[in-house]
Every structure is written in structure tokens, then in C-alpha cells.
Design a protein around this motif. Sequence first.
Motif, mmCIF file in Angstrom:
data_model
loop_
_atom_site.group_PDB
_atom_site.id
_atom_site.type_symbol
_atom_site.label_atom_id
_atom_site.label_comp_id
_atom_site.label_asym_id
_atom_site.label_seq_id
_atom_site.Cartn_x
_atom_site.Cartn_y
_atom_site.Cartn_z
ATOM 1 N N UNK A 164 0.829 -1.200 0.000
ATOM 2 C CA UNK A 164 0.000 0.000 0.000
ATOM 3 C C UNK A 164 0.865 1.252 0.000
ATOM 4 N N UNK A 165 1.943 1.243 0.770
ATOM 5 C CA UNK A 165 2.822 2.413 0.818
ATOM 6 C C UNK A 165 3.536 2.623 -0.508
ATOM 7 N N UNK A 188 3.541 18.196 2.036
ATOM 8 C CA UNK A 188 4.108 17.169 2.903
ATOM 9 C C UNK A 188 5.627 17.256 2.962
ATOM 10 N N UNK A 189 6.245 17.387 1.797
ATOM 11 C CA UNK A 189 7.703 17.434 1.759
ATOM 12 C C UNK A 189 8.222 18.771 2.258
ATOM 13 N N UNK A 199 6.863 8.459 6.899
ATOM 14 C CA UNK A 199 5.667 7.637 6.762
ATOM 15 C C UNK A 199 4.465 8.505 6.407
ATOM 16 N N UNK A 200 4.508 9.791 6.801
ATOM 17 C CA UNK A 200 3.419 10.702 6.459
ATOM 18 C C UNK A 200 3.347 10.970 4.965
ATOM 19 N N UNK A 201 4.461 10.825 4.267
ATOM 20 C CA UNK A 201 4.435 10.971 2.812
ATOM 21 C C UNK A 201 3.561 9.883 2.209
ATOM 22 N N UNK A 202 3.707 8.665 2.695
ATOM 23 C CA UNK A 202 2.960 7.541 2.139
ATOM 24 C C UNK A 202 1.493 7.577 2.561
ATOM 25 N N UNK A 274 20.274 10.569 8.927
ATOM 26 C CA UNK A 274 19.926 9.923 7.671
ATOM 27 C C UNK A 274 18.571 9.308 7.567
ATOM 28 N N UNK A 275 17.895 9.054 8.697
ATOM 29 C CA UNK A 275 16.649 8.295 8.583
ATOM 30 C C UNK A 275 15.447 9.211 8.450
ATOM 31 N N UNK A 276 14.283 8.747 8.871
ATOM 32 C CA UNK A 276 13.063 9.375 8.406
ATOM 33 C C UNK A 276 12.680 10.658 9.126
ATOM 34 N N UNK A 277 13.455 11.076 10.100
ATOM 35 C CA UNK A 277 13.109 12.317 10.778
ATOM 36 C C UNK A 277 14.283 13.284 10.702
ATOM 37 N N UNK A 278 13.928 14.557 10.677
ATOM 38 C CA UNK A 278 14.990 15.547 10.623
ATOM 39 C C UNK A 278 14.576 16.782 11.413
ATOM 40 N N UNK A 279 15.549 17.536 11.837
ATOM 41 C CA UNK A 279 15.278 18.855 12.387
ATOM 42 C C UNK A 279 15.284 19.838 11.234
#
Length: 357
Positions: A164-165, A188-189, A199-202, A274-279
Motif C-alpha cells: 500500500x505504501x 508534505x515534503x 511515513x506521512x508521505x505515504x 539519515x533516517x526518516x526524521x529531521x530537524x
Amino acid sequence: MNGFVRVPGEVVKGNSLGSFYWNADLINFEGPLLSLFKNDEDEDFLFVWLDCNNTKNRWCMVAVDRDQLKGYLGSVLPLRNIMADSSELIVFSVSRAGRRSAFIRTDFSHLPEEYRPEKDSFLTDDIATNAAVALREDSPQDYYLGLDGDLYIDDIQRIPQLYKQLYSFHYGLEHLKRSAVRHKLGRLMGSWGGGFSAVNIFTGLRNVIPSIHRARLQELRYNSPGHIKLNLLPRMAKSIEKSSDIIVDEVKFQEMESFYRSVYRFFDQNRISGFEKESGSISEKLTADTKEALSVFVDTFFELMDWKGFRQQFDSIESNPLRQLRVLLAYYRRLRELRSYVIKGKLDIGKSKLDRS
């Protein structure tokens, strides 16, 4: 007095109805007359223009299911029938500033005759927008995900979730010409900061995927072997197949893994998470050289996945290469997880494991 015709019904608070997200205008004449929206619960709604005065426009929202929407877009079901069959209609006003107010819950029997569509209110080619025609022409078909081997309940949950994603991402990538999709991805981006997760992008894309385009479960059978039967857009399914084929190939997979590792080495060297969260401050502090290097990584990803035809459109929705790259890497991690099911013989993308299929 607001000059509008009186509509009998129950006055309701707008915040009790939840949020609605614009998807596409289906009829437009010097402004939208009929639009497709979705709500927080992933349901489709038609917003039907009724009337106007000097300061406001009056609209009616009506829930529409997958079959009704398909029938209306296909010019076989009139709008009047959809509204007449609905258990409730919500009439409301919209100010010039876009503020909605004066919500009234009613039904078709109480709707004034001048607000009712004609009996032959079909969506014909001469009034349908380009967006409506595009929605009509994208026709879903049945599709199989074959299942086999030693699977657990977690697998039966995870495989459809991953698919689904991936489906949502490909839908966004291949429908960037649709304003609602482009704007949604851009928001979103663009807001990906302060802990916003990829995950919010998907999941966020579901607001711009109408029910007729979502992957609907048709059948789930598993007695080793078995399948998941879906009804979805074949073009999206083929895109996922193509991406899967690329990384199932061992040589190409190792090339992708080498690329993936090189990106994270670069992140480490430049102190980038590098992963799915950033400041949000990380993106703001990137030097010109770092941005250029990240852009090269984005280009390379599109080349490795053979998505070169979408590169320019993707770039138009978000100019920050770090956010772009994080989205692409998040996609790859999900594709790589799906790959593990394929190479172990537990999943066959595009084929049922049952002989009868």
C-alpha cells in the motif's frame, strides 16, 4: 437575510464534520461547480455548487461510494440519483475568503427543487474537466499478490502494508500533473521538519487518491499457497513490479545497496541525520556544495530505478535535495523489505500461487 432559499433541516457545527481535502474539480465554468473531496476517514464526497449572493456561495456536500463515483465519472449515473440516494446532505455557505459556515443537515426530500440537479445530470464530455476525464480513464483491474511458504500473521499484515505504501508513492509520482497530488506532496515534503516522519508521505497521499483508484481488497486466500486479490490501477502495479524486478536482480540489488551505503557515509561525514526524521535547522544549514552533492545522489537514485522520466516533475515539488533524498531512501527501505519476501519464495508480485488463477 442572506438571500438564499430556505433549506429545512438540522443546524450543525462545521467542526463536527471533520476536515475535507480537495481532490479535483469535475465541472468548472468560470469557477468550480462540482468538486471531489475526501475526508479524514478516507471517504469521497462531492461538493455541488447550489447558489450565490453578493458575499457567499452555497454548496452541498454528499458522500459518494466507489461504485457511485465510477458510475458518475463514466456518464452512466446522474448526479441527481447520487444525491437522492444519500441518507443525508450537508448544505453550507462559503465566503470569498474560503470560510465555510451555516451548515445544515438535510436530505433530498427537503432540498428545494431549484437546488436539485436535473434528471439527466450526467457528467458528459462537454462539461467534464480534464481532471474528471483523467480519473475516468484510469480504470482499475484485478491484480494478485501470490503467497506461499511459512507465513505468520505479522507477514499477512506487513505485506499489504508495504504494498500500500509503495502504491501510494507511485501514485503520487505518476500523477504529479494533477494539481491536488502535486500540491499535497509539496506540502508534505515542504513541512518535513521538526520530527515530521517519512511515513506521512505515504499515508498523506491517501487524501488525493479517490476510492476508484485505491487498492481495494477483493479476496484473501491462504492455505499455502494462496493469494491476495486486489482491484487497483494496473499502471501503478506495473511500476511496482518493475521496481521489484530491479532489486530482485542480485547485480542490480548490490548496486543499489552500494549506493545506499555511500549516501549514509556522506550523511555521517557531514553530520546529517539519515533516517526518516529531521530537524528543520539541518536543511537550512546545508552548504551549496552539500546541496549539490545531495542533488547528484537524487539523480543517481532516479537513474538506478529507471525513473528518469519523472525526475523533472519530482524536482518541481520540493527544491530541498535532503528532503527529496530522505523520501527516496524511505521508499527504498520499504521496497527492500518487500524484496526479502520475494527472494524467499513467500511473495510473487503479479501472480496468484493458486493453479486455478
